[in-house]
Motif scaffolding. Sequence first.
Motif, short mmCIF file in Angstrom:
data_model
loop_
_atom_site.label_atom_id
_atom_site.label_comp_id
_atom_site.label_asym_id
_atom_site.label_seq_id
_atom_site.Cartn_x
_atom_site.Cartn_y
_atom_site.Cartn_z
N GLU A 137 -6.71 8.62 8.11
CA GLU A 137 -7.43 7.41 7.72
C GLU A 137 -7.65 7.30 6.21
OE1 GLU A 137 -11.06 6.99 9.92
OE2 GLU A 137 -10.08 7.26 11.85
N PHE A 138 -7.85 8.43 5.55
CA PHE A 138 -8.19 8.37 4.11
C PHE A 138 -7.30 9.34 3.33
CE2 PHE A 138 -12.03 7.47 6.55
CZ PHE A 138 -12.33 6.21 6.06
N LYS A 146 -0.18 3.97 10.71
CA LYS A 146 -0.82 3.03 11.63
C LYS A 146 -2.33 3.10 11.61
CE LYS A 146 -0.56 5.64 16.02
NZ LYS A 146 0.24 6.82 15.91
N ASN A 147 -2.92 4.21 11.10
CA ASN A 147 -4.38 4.33 11.10
C ASN A 147 -5.00 4.40 9.71
OD1 ASN A 147 -5.34 4.26 13.80
ND2 ASN A 147 -4.25 6.17 14.16
N LEU A 148 -4.17 4.36 8.68
CA LEU A 148 -4.71 4.54 7.32
C LEU A 148 -5.69 3.42 6.96
CD1 LEU A 148 -4.45 6.39 4.86
CD2 LEU A 148 -2.75 4.82 3.96
N VAL A 149 -6.88 3.83 6.49
CA VAL A 149 -7.94 2.86 6.15
C VAL A 149 -8.00 2.64 4.65
CG1 VAL A 149 -10.43 2.47 6.18
CG2 VAL A 149 -9.29 3.41 8.19
N GLY A 150 -7.80 3.71 3.86
CA GLY A 150 -7.90 3.51 2.42
C GLY A 150 -7.24 4.62 1.64
N ILE A 151 -6.89 4.30 0.38
CA ILE A 151 -6.31 5.30 -0.52
C ILE A 151 -7.02 5.22 -1.86
CG2 ILE A 151 -4.45 3.71 -1.22
CD1 ILE A 151 -2.69 6.27 -1.57
N ASP A 181 3.59 -0.71 5.84
CA ASP A 181 3.10 -1.13 7.15
C ASP A 181 1.80 -0.38 7.40
OD1 ASP A 181 2.71 -2.11 9.61
OD2 ASP A 181 4.23 -0.88 10.62
N CYS A 182 0.68 -1.00 7.06
CA CYS A 182 -0.63 -0.36 7.18
C CYS A 182 -1.58 -1.33 7.88
CB CYS A 182 -1.18 -0.01 5.80
SG CYS A 182 -0.09 1.06 4.86
N PRO A 183 -1.50 -1.41 9.23
CA PRO A 183 -2.27 -2.43 9.94
C PRO A 183 -3.79 -2.27 9.82
CG PRO A 183 -1.20 -0.90 11.47
CD PRO A 183 -0.65 -0.61 10.11
N LYS A 184 -4.27 -1.05 9.52
CA LYS A 184 -5.72 -0.86 9.44
C LYS A 184 -6.23 -0.63 8.02
CE LYS A 184 -6.28 0.90 14.12
NZ LYS A 184 -6.73 2.04 14.94
N VAL A 234 0.34 4.85 -15.78
CA VAL A 234 1.59 4.07 -15.74
C VAL A 234 1.67 3.19 -14.50
CG1 VAL A 234 2.91 5.66 -17.14
CG2 VAL A 234 2.78 6.04 -14.69
N LEU A 235 0.58 3.09 -13.73
CA LEU A 235 0.62 2.22 -12.54
C LEU A 235 0.77 0.77 -12.99
CD1 LEU A 235 0.37 1.93 -9.51
CD2 LEU A 235 -2.10 1.80 -9.78
N LYS A 236 1.80 0.10 -12.48
CA LYS A 236 2.07 -1.26 -12.95
C LYS A 236 2.09 -2.27 -11.83
CE LYS A 236 4.86 0.87 -16.46
NZ LYS A 236 6.19 1.26 -16.86
N HIS A 237 2.69 -1.90 -10.70
CA HIS A 237 2.97 -2.92 -9.69
C HIS A 237 2.40 -2.56 -8.32
CE1 HIS A 237 6.48 -3.54 -12.55
NE2 HIS A 237 5.74 -4.61 -12.64
N LEU A 238 2.17 -3.63 -7.56
CA LEU A 238 1.76 -3.48 -6.16
C LEU A 238 2.73 -4.33 -5.34
CD1 LEU A 238 -0.43 -2.79 -3.95
CD2 LEU A 238 -1.45 -4.99 -4.51
N LYS A 239 3.13 -3.79 -4.19
CA LYS A 239 3.92 -4.62 -3.28
C LYS A 239 3.29 -4.50 -1.90
CE LYS A 239 8.47 -5.79 -1.68
NZ LYS A 239 9.89 -5.45 -1.61
N VAL A 240 2.90 -5.64 -1.34
CA VAL A 240 2.29 -5.64 -0.02
C VAL A 240 3.29 -6.21 0.96
CG1 VAL A 240 0.32 -6.39 1.34
CG2 VAL A 240 0.04 -6.02 -1.10
N GLU A 241 3.85 -5.35 1.81
CA GLU A 241 4.78 -5.85 2.83
C GLU A 241 4.01 -6.19 4.10
OE1 GLU A 241 8.13 -3.27 3.37
OE2 GLU A 241 8.64 -3.30 1.24
N SER A 242 3.11 -5.27 4.51
CA SER A 242 2.29 -5.58 5.69
C SER A 242 1.02 -4.75 5.63
CB SER A 242 3.07 -5.27 6.97
OG SER A 242 2.19 -5.39 8.07
N ALA A 243 -0.07 -5.41 5.27
CA ALA A 243 -1.39 -4.77 5.28
C ALA A 243 -2.40 -5.90 5.46
CB ALA A 243 -1.63 -4.02 3.98
N PRO A 244 -2.47 -6.45 6.66
CA PRO A 244 -3.16 -7.73 6.84
C PRO A 244 -4.66 -7.71 6.55
CG PRO A 244 -2.51 -6.79 8.96
CD PRO A 244 -1.84 -5.98 7.90
N ILE A 245 -5.34 -6.57 6.79
CA ILE A 245 -6.81 -6.63 6.67
C ILE A 245 -7.33 -5.93 5.44
CG2 ILE A 245 -7.04 -6.82 9.19
CD1 ILE A 245 -8.12 -3.95 9.19
#
Length: 1122
Positions: free
Chosen positions: A475-476, A859-864, A878-881, A892-903
């Motif tokens: 989850e974390f 499938k169960n990851l809540v946060g990073i 693919d992070c449904p939770k 050097v963090l520059k970009h974010l890509k959200v393919e599937s993380a609806p909530i």
Amino acid sequence: SWGVSLLPSLGEYLTALDMMGPRRKSTKTQLASGGAANPYRLEEPKDYINELSHEVLCHIFRYLPMQDIMCMECLSRKLREAVTLYLRVVKVVDLCASRWWEYMPSGFTDCSFLMLLKKMPDLEQLYGLHPRYLERRRVRGYEAFSIPGVLEALQACPNLLGVETSHLELVEAIWNYMPQVHILGKFRNRNGAFPIPPENKLTIPIAAKIQTLHLVGVNVPEIPCVSMLRHLYLKWVRLTKPQPFKDFLCVSLRTFVMRNCAGPTNSLKYVPLVTGLASARNLEQLELVRVPFLGGLIQHVVEDSWRSGGFRNLHTIVFGACKNALEVDLGYLIITAARRLHEVRIQPSLTKDGVFSALKMAELEFPQFETLHLGYVDEFLLQCKMSHSELVKYGLADVIENPGIITDIGMKAVNEVFSSIKYLVIYNCPHLHNPHKWITDHSRWSRLVDLTLVRCHAIKLESFSQFIELLPSLEFISLDQMFREPPKGCARVGLSAGTGIGVSSALVSNQNSNNDNDNNNNNNHQNNNNDVPNIPPHNNDNEEGAAVVPQPRHRAEGPSGVQCVVKKPPVVIFDSDSEDEEGPVRTQAPGQPQQQQQQQLTTYPPEPPQPTGKTTAEEAATHISKGKTPLRRRGPPLQEPSCEKGCQVTSEQIKADMKAATEVPDKDKSSKEPAAGTGAAGGAEDSANQEEQSRARAGDEGTVRTRCTCSRARLGPEGRTRSVPNHPASGGAGGGDRTPERRQDLGEGASAEGLEARDPAEESLARGMPEGHRGERMLGQSSGEASVEPQPRGLRDGFPRRPVTRARSRLSSVPLVSESGKPVKNEFLIEKRTADKSTSTSDPVTEDDHVQVLTLKSKNLVGITLTNCGITDLVLKDCPKMMFVHATRCRVLKHLKVESAPIVNRFDYAQCKKLDMEQVLDQILRMPPERNRIIYMRPMQQIDSLALERKLFRGPYPYHIAIIHEFSNPPNVRNKVRVRSWMDTIANISQELIKYEFFPEATRTEEDIKKYPSYPWGRDIYTLEGLVDEAPYSMITDFPWLRTLRTADPNSYARYDFEDDESTTIYAPRRKGQLSADICMETIGEEISERRQTRRGVFQRVVVVFIHYCDVRGEPVDDDYI
């Protein structure tokens, strides 16, 4: 004075008591009196309190703090009588009103305290005796509050059984003069510090009546036999007797914690401590940090005592920096306590494969085990700014720890032993490489919920992503100082970048594109070090915000800045991974044992000022507080490590280079001033010319001379690099790692980008290169042939996209290449990447950041949570939770890509220097509107707020948007926290209206965007401004309902009973009584009907972008909340 200071709070209680009276009756009385009655009498309601009996009043007093009861005495005769009655029978009194962390009311003197306690003859337990200050002795003719005065008052209570206090001298006096009195609750002194203050002393008598003793920063002669003691916590305690444990026996002990204490150095003197602990059959928690007990001692004591229950009930075992501890000590404890064990924290020296393979052989079950911390280092040692010698001087044990040596094989065994593990923390284990290999048929990590990795530098990003995908319950995730950027220049000189082990990768293996050694680089980009022996490796790693160091040239140094060894005092923090944010990498020669390497740790104080031509301000800006600063600043040179353990440099190189250095000393000096002082083009050209001459004199060996890095191309305002016309040293901004793409000059014509022709020495180098090697540099293209592509966007703008070496690159554009050699298919990677100045000490090259993509699929990851990580791109595949993403100081963090993380609904990006804010916001706002979202940004560069607002409000984003600009400095989180409390209410109102009242729902399609090409882009935009805690904020938004709710009058639900004063905030719903969407809808009825008539729809969801401006000057502000 007590009564006077507390009168204000009394009013509240009287009001409450008044309301307890019969309400109906009072209204009748007022009505009967009519309008003609005396108006004064109307204001004075009937005194119900005095009508209550003494018994009822005493019952009420049980719910009041002692202070308020004392205030009652001076209000009326009846109340005074009730107070006297109450005090006469009261048995338990708390002077701090259950707030044990506070001090008791000030203003007491010996006389007043005695008078109070004399009124309580039945008093048995006195809690909250925490005086802010006590005199040691009485002073004649002076009314003070003193230890003898307190003792006299306590002795006036004949039935007194126990007292709660936190005062060292008072507790010792009670033990001496009133030994029958128990010390209640947890005794914890409040003046602890390190170094241990000499005035903090406590002598513990044998058979002291105390259950919990929590000492911090105290001098204690010895720990005797205290049979009642259940919890003993010793932190920074100096044990002054030579044999402090000789009588130690605490049979009731449940918790024993000894951290960083100054005790005897002879390990034999800890024998009675361990045997005493074995006799405490109920011992549940054992924490030993920096306790130099005899190695193997615990094993023998466990063998002798386990049958009679010794150590059988342990649920927590912590070993930290115990220098003599052996694997068998830990192993025997774990095996003995297997039935109850919950948590184990293991110091680095015991974090090894053997411990777990031995436990595996024991074939035990650990039914309750949950938490494992590998490579455990105590927080004090991590945060302490003192050097090792200072700590030893203050009496702490002499310990320097090496990193844990557990490998992937050991990690497999970890889960085979502890199959039900839920929480895993790994600190500084540089021999872990491929986490996905930790998973086997016998170790599935099926219950792991929380994973924390700190400074495990060799873990491979791709393997880590696979591992996350294979963990079913995770989850974390928390990552700190992970996946570091490879040091600039490693790719060209063949160092294994960022492995934390620092062996020249040429010695590990040849670098074909498919090898599986530990470099995080794209291996097929690297130069093969075997083929080009005379390009020396660089051993200067400025990975996480360390200073970029221009090396002064009057020192005789080797080709890579190698210098003679200078012994320095040891480094402050003994977690002993040899590199951290503040130091260059210390690479290790393969022949040198790791232990020897670790003993050569050094701190890097600023050296005496050298004539670098810098301003003092720049020099002052060099020392950076640990972990706080993701910036590269320029400053005086850091002391580099010894050349033996640097990189392999041949004697010919050194000779040739020394010769060159002695032949051009004058020119060195003359060129340095302009170049270092101004970074001007003229100085840089000078330095370029000298390099040609010195190379020629060095016998055309191709050695790259160390030159002042000040002539490096300067970053422009957008962080891009400006090309300086007709100047060979200027570099361009580009993508990827330092790769041979910049060597792609073979066979390409010069581009008219204002770059000079290549210099003769480099020309001859290129001609002399073997044909086969040339082909290898071409990233797998046929030898001698290079792809010529149409100019990319970067070049059309006048900024070369790829990095440019001095007069080498012909501006070819090569796609990013992944580990396998295939181009990376990531649309969002194609954008121009912010280049950074090279930290190599040789040529002024501008080099791109190595692309490192962290892909999350779980499938169960809540946060990073990411802190100081070297990734450039985060992909939520693919992070449904998934609910939150936090990134702090990821340089050097520059970009974010959200393919599937609806909530996912919370994004925090703080002090991420190169973050592409518009790209990240675009990705988040393009997510389907299934949740309200808040995005918190603390940028480190200037923001064009108008452009940002235009982009967000005119974009295809189906949300109501609020952009809050917060200017508090130091940063204040109140507005940010409060916004979360009301943004949902706004959205809930809109959802209710759409679902149940057929309100029109707004859309944001391409047609809508075309229909509203100009401000306000089809939205109802307005601005709210104000001050919160004296710092201005401004909010630009199209939130519906908010203006009406803010200005509405408070309703009957309004509440003011919380401590935080919300009167200055943007909107305080609780103060208005607007506690739910339903209540709010009553308030905004008019606005709802207005919008309905004008057919203006609303969105169901809202997004808040909260931008904090305290860091925009590029200097990170220290902040407790980060």
